[in-house]
Design a protein around this motif. Sequence first.
Motif, PDB file in Angstrom:
ATOM      1  N   ARG A   1      11.439 -39.188  32.312  1.00 40.05           N
ATOM      2  CA  ARG A   1      12.756 -38.628  32.020  1.00 40.05           C
ATOM      3  C   ARG A   1      13.282 -37.873  33.234  1.00 40.05           C
ATOM      4  O   ARG A   1      12.524 -37.266  33.978  1.00 40.05           O
ATOM      5  N   ASP A   2      14.604 -37.946  33.426  1.00 40.45           N
ATOM      6  CA  ASP A   2      15.264 -37.226  34.526  1.00 40.45           C
ATOM      7  C   ASP A   2      16.518 -36.582  33.927  1.00 40.45           C
ATOM      8  O   ASP A   2      17.566 -37.227  33.763  1.00 40.45           O
ATOM      9  N   SER A   3      16.446 -35.294  33.563  1.00 40.28           N
ATOM     10  CA  SER A   3      17.545 -34.617  32.872  1.00 40.28           C
ATOM     11  C   SER A   3      18.801 -34.530  33.746  1.00 40.28           C
ATOM     12  O   SER A   3      19.925 -34.638  33.246  1.00 40.28           O
ATOM     13  N   ALA A   4      18.638 -34.338  35.052  1.00 45.66           N
ATOM     14  CA  ALA A   4      19.808 -34.260  35.947  1.00 45.66           C
ATOM     15  C   ALA A   4      20.546 -35.591  35.984  1.00 45.66           C
ATOM     16  O   ALA A   4      21.789 -35.642  35.944  1.00 45.66           O
TER      17      ALA A   4
ATOM     18  N   GLU B   1      20.404 -37.886  33.651  1.00 43.12           N
ATOM     19  CA  GLU B   1      20.983 -38.122  32.336  1.00 43.12           C
ATOM     20  C   GLU B   1      22.333 -37.408  32.192  1.00 43.12           C
ATOM     21  O   GLU B   1      23.253 -37.910  31.534  1.00 43.12           O
ATOM     22  N   GLU B   2      22.477 -36.241  32.810  1.00 43.20           N
ATOM     23  CA  GLU B   2      23.764 -35.537  32.797  1.00 43.20           C
ATOM     24  C   GLU B   2      24.824 -36.320  33.570  1.00 43.20           C
ATOM     25  O   GLU B   2      25.991 -36.385  33.148  1.00 43.20           O
ATOM     26  N   LEU B   3      24.392 -36.926  34.690  1.00 39.43           N
ATOM     27  CA  LEU B   3      25.328 -37.763  35.454  1.00 39.43           C
ATOM     28  C   LEU B   3      25.791 -38.960  34.625  1.00 39.43           C
ATOM     29  O   LEU B   3      26.966 -39.333  34.660  1.00 39.43           O
ATOM     30  N   VAL B   4      24.878 -39.544  33.880  1.00 43.50           N
ATOM     31  CA  VAL B   4      25.229 -40.693  33.037  1.00 43.50           C
ATOM     32  C   VAL B   4      26.182 -40.273  31.922  1.00 43.50           C
ATOM     33  O   VAL B   4      27.135 -40.991  31.595  1.00 43.50           O
ATOM     34  N   ALA B   5      25.934 -39.092  31.344  1.00 41.00           N
ATOM     35  CA  ALA B   5      26.822 -38.602  30.289  1.00 41.00           C
ATOM     36  C   ALA B   5      28.236 -38.377  30.845  1.00 41.00           C
ATOM     37  O   ALA B   5      29.244 -38.721  30.192  1.00 41.00           O
ATOM     38  N   ASN B   6      28.321 -37.810  32.051  1.00 41.70           N
ATOM     39  CA  ASN B   6      29.632 -37.626  32.684  1.00 41.70           C
ATOM     40  C   ASN B   6      30.313 -38.959  32.961  1.00 41.70           C
ATOM     41  O   ASN B   6      31.539 -39.098  32.808  1.00 41.70           O
ATOM     42  N   PHE B   7      29.507 -39.931  33.380  1.00 47.52           N
ATOM     43  CA  PHE B   7      30.062 -41.262  33.660  1.00 47.52           C
ATOM     44  C   PHE B   7      30.653 -41.876  32.396  1.00 47.52           C
ATOM     45  O   PHE B   7      31.779 -42.404  32.415  1.00 47.52           O
ATOM     46  N   ASN B   8      29.929 -41.802  31.298  1.00 48.33           N
ATOM     47  CA  ASN B   8      30.423 -42.378  30.043  1.00 48.33           C
ATOM     48  C   ASN B   8      31.697 -41.665  29.569  1.00 48.33           C
ATOM     49  O   ASN B   8      32.645 -42.291  29.098  1.00 48.33           O
ATOM     50  N   LYS B   9      31.721 -40.337  29.709  1.00 50.09           N
ATOM     51  CA  LYS B   9      32.909 -39.569  29.331  1.00 50.09           C
ATOM     52  C   LYS B   9      34.088 -39.945  30.212  1.00 50.09           C
ATOM     53  O   LYS B   9      35.222 -40.135  29.729  1.00 50.09           O
ATOM     54  N   GLN B  10      33.824 -40.062  31.514  1.00 43.92           N
ATOM     55  CA  GLN B  10      34.892 -40.408  32.465  1.00 43.92           C
ATOM     56  C   GLN B  10      35.458 -41.787  32.170  1.00 43.92           C
ATOM     57  O   GLN B  10      36.685 -41.995  32.209  1.00 43.92           O
TER      58      GLN B  10
END
Length: 404
Positions: A39-42, A44-53
């Motif tokens: 797991r890489d929490s940092a 995963e946050e980038l991926v969440a931002n990408f999906n939101k964007q």
Amino acid sequence: MAELGKGVTAGKLALNVQKRLNRAQEKVLQKLGKADETRDSAFEELVANFNKQMTEGSKVQRDLKAYLAAVKAMHDASRRLQDCLADMYEPDWFGKEELDAQVEDTDTLWMEYHQNLTDKSLLGLDTYLAQFPEIKARLAKRDRKLVDFDSARHHFASLQKGKKKDEAKIAKAEEELGRAQRIFEELNVELQDELPVLWDSRVGVYVDTFHSLAGHEEKFHREMSKLSHNLNDIMTKLEEQRQLKKDATAATKKGGAKSEEANHSQASSPAPKKPGPPPSRPPPRLSPSPDPKQQIDALLEDEAAAPDSHSDPKSTTQQSSVTNGADAELPPGFLYKVKAVHEYTATDNDELELKVGDAVLVLAFDNPEEQDDGWLLGVKEAHWFLKKDISAKGVFPENFTQKV
């Protein structure tokens, strides 16, 4: 096996099938808790931002397209309405040519507005969103390579913990682990560099999109306001034209009705004085003559024929000029207003031709000695208020008019 496709061999196909089986098995074990997951929490946050964007950008794109569709619909409705107005606008109405130009300018303005929004706002947003599918595919690939890395790591660890150690298998597993780790890390590093840059770019994209939208919208409404003002002026002047025609028609009918009523009352009145219609011509205008006796005889005959002639116009002229000459909206020397109740055809250059219903502004003679009995000097009211030109003044018979 050639039927499997160009460049695809049985070995590659079997290898791909095996990879999918290994990934499925690894995911099942991870969900069951029998295998640990990297797991890489940092990240995963980038991926969440990408999906939101991507979601927000797609929504803006969808709504902007709906806005452009509404602009197109408004353009079509405006064009149909303007064409309808141009078709029913009669050629003799005020501003027909100006109205036709107005219709064409309005249609052009709508087309330019729609095209500018498409080119400057929508296309930029489309370009921005075009990169998301490729990055989304690389994220999916990274997830697969992460599963491969975990699977290779677990396989290598199981071989090392086995009771019977096969050095060849261990070496091969170690080699596969290194390859899986290298592929995964390459993709991971690239995405870790790209995703933050992409996330920050959304602000600039939104600024450019809505700045362009607001600018073109402001320009459109400013130009449309001018065209609307011009159309309002055309309609106002058309109403004024209609009102003038209506007033002229009403004045003509009123003058004719008054003339008929006067003739009828004169015909039915028992009074001894009964002038016959139409009224007789006024006495001839005096001019220098070598035979003054003839002039006096002519005046005496006319006075006998019209015993009800009005009082001395010279004294009236002098008195009225004092009370009416100061009005700036009326011609100099204005005395009072009369309306023609009979037509009069001018027989001399200095005479004023009259039609029934004409309103005349009576003026004082510059030299009262020049005024002939039964004659007045004046200018038509319509001509004066339209051109403010007193040079069109002329003399006319008083008994062809009625004071108002």
